[in-house]
Scaffold this motif. Sequence first.
Motif, short mmCIF file in Angstrom:
data_model
loop_
_atom_site.label_atom_id
_atom_site.label_comp_id
_atom_site.label_asym_id
_atom_site.label_seq_id
_atom_site.Cartn_x
_atom_site.Cartn_y
_atom_site.Cartn_z
N MET A 1 0.52 -1.13 -0.59
CA MET A 1 0.17 0.06 0.18
C MET A 1 0.96 1.40 -0.25
O MET A 1 2.11 1.53 0.60
CB MET A 1 -1.10 0.01 1.89
CG MET A 1 -1.65 1.29 1.16
SD MET A 1 -2.45 0.95 2.56
CE MET A 1 -2.80 -0.64 2.60
N ALA A 2 0.54 1.78 -0.55
CA ALA A 2 1.39 3.76 -0.90
C ALA A 2 0.85 4.62 -0.55
O ALA A 2 -0.40 5.19 -0.01
CB ALA A 2 1.24 3.80 -2.23
N ASN A 3 1.31 5.13 0.32
CA ASN A 3 0.93 5.94 1.20
C ASN A 3 -0.63 6.11 1.81
O ASN A 3 -1.30 6.40 1.44
CB ASN A 3 1.10 8.04 0.64
CG ASN A 3 2.43 7.69 -0.03
OD1 ASN A 3 3.90 7.59 0.85
ND2 ASN A 3 3.17 8.21 -1.41
N PRO A 4 -0.49 6.03 2.83
CA PRO A 4 -1.36 5.56 3.14
C PRO A 4 -2.00 7.02 4.25
O PRO A 4 -0.96 7.62 4.54
CB PRO A 4 -1.62 4.07 4.91
CG PRO A 4 0.58 4.47 4.93
CD PRO A 4 0.48 4.53 3.47
N ARG A 5 -3.16 7.30 3.85
CA ARG A 5 -3.88 8.28 5.00
C ARG A 5 -3.32 8.02 6.53
O ARG A 5 -3.74 6.62 6.85
CB ARG A 5 -4.81 9.05 5.13
CG ARG A 5 -5.14 9.57 3.51
CD ARG A 5 -4.55 10.87 3.35
NE ARG A 5 -5.46 11.60 3.72
CZ ARG A 5 -6.21 11.96 3.16
NH1 ARG A 5 -7.33 11.79 1.90
NH2 ARG A 5 -6.66 13.39 4.34
N HIS A 6 -2.79 9.29 7.09
CA HIS A 6 -2.97 8.78 8.91
C HIS A 6 -4.12 9.94 9.49
O HIS A 6 -3.93 11.31 8.82
CB HIS A 6 -1.49 8.99 9.17
CG HIS A 6 -0.46 7.96 8.58
ND1 HIS A 6 -0.70 6.91 9.12
CD2 HIS A 6 0.38 7.86 7.68
CE1 HIS A 6 0.11 6.34 7.93
NE2 HIS A 6 1.00 6.31 7.47
N PHE A 7 -4.11 10.15 10.64
CA PHE A 7 -5.16 10.79 11.60
C PHE A 7 -4.34 10.62 12.54
O PHE A 7 -3.92 10.27 13.56
CB PHE A 7 -6.97 10.48 12.37
CG PHE A 7 -7.31 11.05 12.56
CD1 PHE A 7 -7.96 12.48 11.78
CD2 PHE A 7 -7.98 11.10 13.63
CE1 PHE A 7 -8.10 13.03 13.08
CE2 PHE A 7 -8.79 12.53 14.37
CZ PHE A 7 -8.57 13.37 13.53
N LEU A 8 -3.11 11.95 13.07
CA LEU A 8 -1.95 12.33 13.99
C LEU A 8 -2.93 13.64 14.92
O LEU A 8 -2.85 13.35 16.42
CB LEU A 8 -0.60 11.87 13.83
CG LEU A 8 -0.17 10.85 12.86
CD1 LEU A 8 1.58 10.97 12.21
CD2 LEU A 8 -0.58 9.72 13.43
N THR A 9 -3.65 14.44 13.45
CA THR A 9 -4.03 15.63 14.54
C THR A 9 -4.79 16.17 13.67
O THR A 9 -4.50 15.55 12.51
CB THR A 9 -2.39 16.93 14.77
OG1 THR A 9 -2.54 17.20 13.14
CG2 THR A 9 -1.72 16.18 15.48
N LEU A 10 -5.20 16.60 13.52
CA LEU A 10 -6.67 17.59 13.09
C LEU A 10 -6.21 17.89 11.94
O LEU A 10 -7.05 18.09 10.84
CB LEU A 10 -7.70 18.53 13.91
CG LEU A 10 -8.13 17.80 14.96
CD1 LEU A 10 -9.04 19.02 16.16
CD2 LEU A 10 -9.48 17.20 15.18
N LYS A 11 -5.13 17.93 11.65
CA LYS A 11 -5.06 19.00 10.70
C LYS A 11 -4.27 17.83 9.52
O LYS A 11 -3.81 18.41 8.77
CB LYS A 11 -2.87 19.60 11.19
CG LYS A 11 -3.12 21.43 11.79
CD LYS A 11 -4.34 21.75 10.89
CE LYS A 11 -4.33 23.24 11.78
NZ LYS A 11 -2.84 24.01 11.78
N ASP A 12 -4.26 16.81 9.88
CA ASP A 12 -4.05 15.97 8.45
C ASP A 12 -5.53 15.25 8.01
O ASP A 12 -5.10 14.36 6.54
CB ASP A 12 -3.65 14.65 9.46
CG ASP A 12 -2.51 13.92 10.24
OD1 ASP A 12 -1.18 14.66 9.38
OD2 ASP A 12 -2.38 13.62 10.79
N LEU A 13 -6.55 15.86 8.02
CA LEU A 13 -7.69 16.23 7.28
C LEU A 13 -7.77 17.81 6.80
O LEU A 13 -7.60 18.49 7.90
CB LEU A 13 -8.41 15.62 8.06
CG LEU A 13 -8.54 13.79 7.74
CD1 LEU A 13 -7.84 13.40 8.12
CD2 LEU A 13 -10.04 13.28 8.09
N ASN A 14 -8.38 17.27 5.61
CA ASN A 14 -8.81 19.45 5.48
C ASN A 14 -10.18 19.81 6.07
O ASN A 14 -10.95 18.88 6.75
CB ASN A 14 -8.88 19.45 4.33
CG ASN A 14 -9.58 19.43 3.56
OD1 ASN A 14 -10.78 18.62 3.65
ND2 ASN A 14 -8.98 18.20 2.11
#
Length: 304
Positions: A1-14
Motif C-alpha cells: 500500500m502506498a502512502n496511507p492516510r493517517h490521523f495524528l492531529t486534526l491537521k491531517d484532514l482538511n
Amino acid sequence: MANPRHFLTLKDLNPQELQGLLERAIEMKREHRAGREQRQFPGAVLAMIFAKSSTRTRVSFEAGMAQLGGHAMFLSPQDTQLGRGEPVEDSARVISSMVDIVMIRTFGHDIVERFAAHSSVPVINALTDDYHPCQLLADMQTYLEHRGPIAGRTVCWVGDGNNMCQSYINAAAQFDFQLRIACPEGYEPDAGLLKAHGDRVSVVRDPKAAAEGADLLVTDVWASMGQEEEQRERERAFAPYQLNRELLALAAPDALYMHCLPAHRGEEISAELMDAPDTVVWDEAENRLHAQKALMEFLLKACA
C-alpha cells in the motif's frame, strides 16, 4: 500500500474532510440506533496499541470495529516487543504488515509520528501527551448535533493547556471558531502552537472574562496521566478554574459545556453540572464510538 492516510492531529484532514466526517458520524449513529447493517469491512483487523490505559478509547474503538464487521486486537506494552525495547520503527513495519489499521494511545507524540512514518496502513492517534484529536471529533459532532455548525462561534477552554487544549487550538483553525484559553500562569499550551494560531486563539488568566458570551465551555482534569505527583500543587493553581454554574451563567444563554472524562466532581467541574439532566457530556462520550467509526471508514476506504 502506498502512502496511507493517517490521523495524528486534526491537521491531517482538511476542513471539508473533517466536516464530512462529522456528518457521516451523525448518519452512522442514526443507522446504529435504527439497527441498520454497518459491517462493511468483514475480516478487517484493527491493532490497538495502549501504553496509556483508557475506558472510553478501548470500548469505543473495539465496539466500533466490531460494528464495522472487523476485529480489534488489544496490545499492551506487556503483550508486545514495544515494551521490551524494540524500536518503534521495527514494530511499525511488522504490525502494519499483518493488520489493516492501527490505533495508538501513548506518551510522546513522536512515537505515533515515527510509527506512522514506517507503517504501511493508516495510523490513528488515540491520545498522546500533545494531542487528542479523536476526542475533538466527538466534541465537534456533539456541538453540531445540539447547536448546529460551530463556525463563527466562541469556545472557552478552562484549565490546563494540555493535549486536549492543544487539540482545541487545532480545531479552532480547522472548524473556524474563536478560542479563549483560561489557565494559570505556567500552564499554557505550547508557545509555538499559540503563535501559529494567534489570529483566533487567546490566553487569559481570568476564567470569568474567558467565559463571557462563549457558546461552548470545555474543561479536563487538572492532572493528566503521568502527573499524579503534581496533584496537590495543581489543585492549588487551578482552584479558581472550576467549570460550574456561576461560570456557565456568564456564557451565551444557549451555551453547552463538555468534559472528555473521566471527571473529578468538585475539582475541574462541579457535581451540579456533571449530573445535570440536560448535560451533553454523555452524548459527547457516546460520540467517540460514532466519530471513530466514521474516521476508520474514511481511512480504510482511502487506502482501498
